[in-house]
Design a protein around this motif. Structure first.
Motif: not given
Length: 183
Positions: A176-179
């Protein structure tokens, strides 16, 4: 019984088992009696630890093969192609031991191999060839027999192996994309 379901590997295993079934009751060794009185012999069951065990293994392989072709559920969830390969290889080894153990180096005694020995070794070889073909048909790799970890993975041993290769694994999903980082 639908004979069209049998593959050549199945025919070799069943045929080898059937031929060995007969060979076990025939003379494996014969001794000529003097004065033209004929001969006496010893059948495969006189050598239980070699031909008797091989008989049980090869007849068992033929039975398991017939059950699999007919779609019957086998009692245990084992990697059957590997089990059959091991059983036939052991049976061939036992038959080779018996074939070359008696009568070698004996001169002028009238001791000779009987028809059972010749049929037995042909039957065991046929069953091994069928087992190797069946092992390859199931997706097995003979080179994997040297590496136990590869063999376990190939036949899914840790998850109640079914005797066939597991379906190819799909690639893992992307991470998942990093926050966003607060500033």
């Amino acid at each position: 019984m639908d004979l069209s379901k049998f593959k050549p590997s199945d025919w070799l295993k069943v045929g080898g088992g059937a031929l060995f079934f007969i060979a076990g009751f025939l003379n494996w060794w014969e001794v000529d009696l003097p004065a033209g009185l004929g001969s006496v012999g010893a059948n495969g069951w006189d050598y239980f630890w070699t031909t008797g065990i091989a008989w049980l293994l090869l007849v068992g392989v033929a039975t398991v093969t017939i059950m699999q072709v007919l779609g019957k559920k086998l009692p245990l969830d084992l990697p059957w192609p590997l089990v059959v390969l091991g059983e036939t290889a052991l049976a061939l080894l036992l038959v080779i031991i018996r074939f070359f153990s008696d009568g070698t180096g004996v001169d002028n005694t009238g001791l000779s191999r009987g028809i059972g020995a010749y049929l037995g070794i042909i039957a065991a070889i046929a069953a091994v060839v069928g087992a190797v073909m069946g092992f390859k048909e199931s997706g097995g790799d003979l080179t994997a027999l040297k590496d136990m970890n590869k063999l376990k993975a190939e036949f899914n041993f840790n998850k109640g192996g079914s005797g066939t290769l597991p379906p190819p694994a799909s690639p893992p999903p992307p991470p998942p994309p990093a926050p966003p980082t607060p500033q």
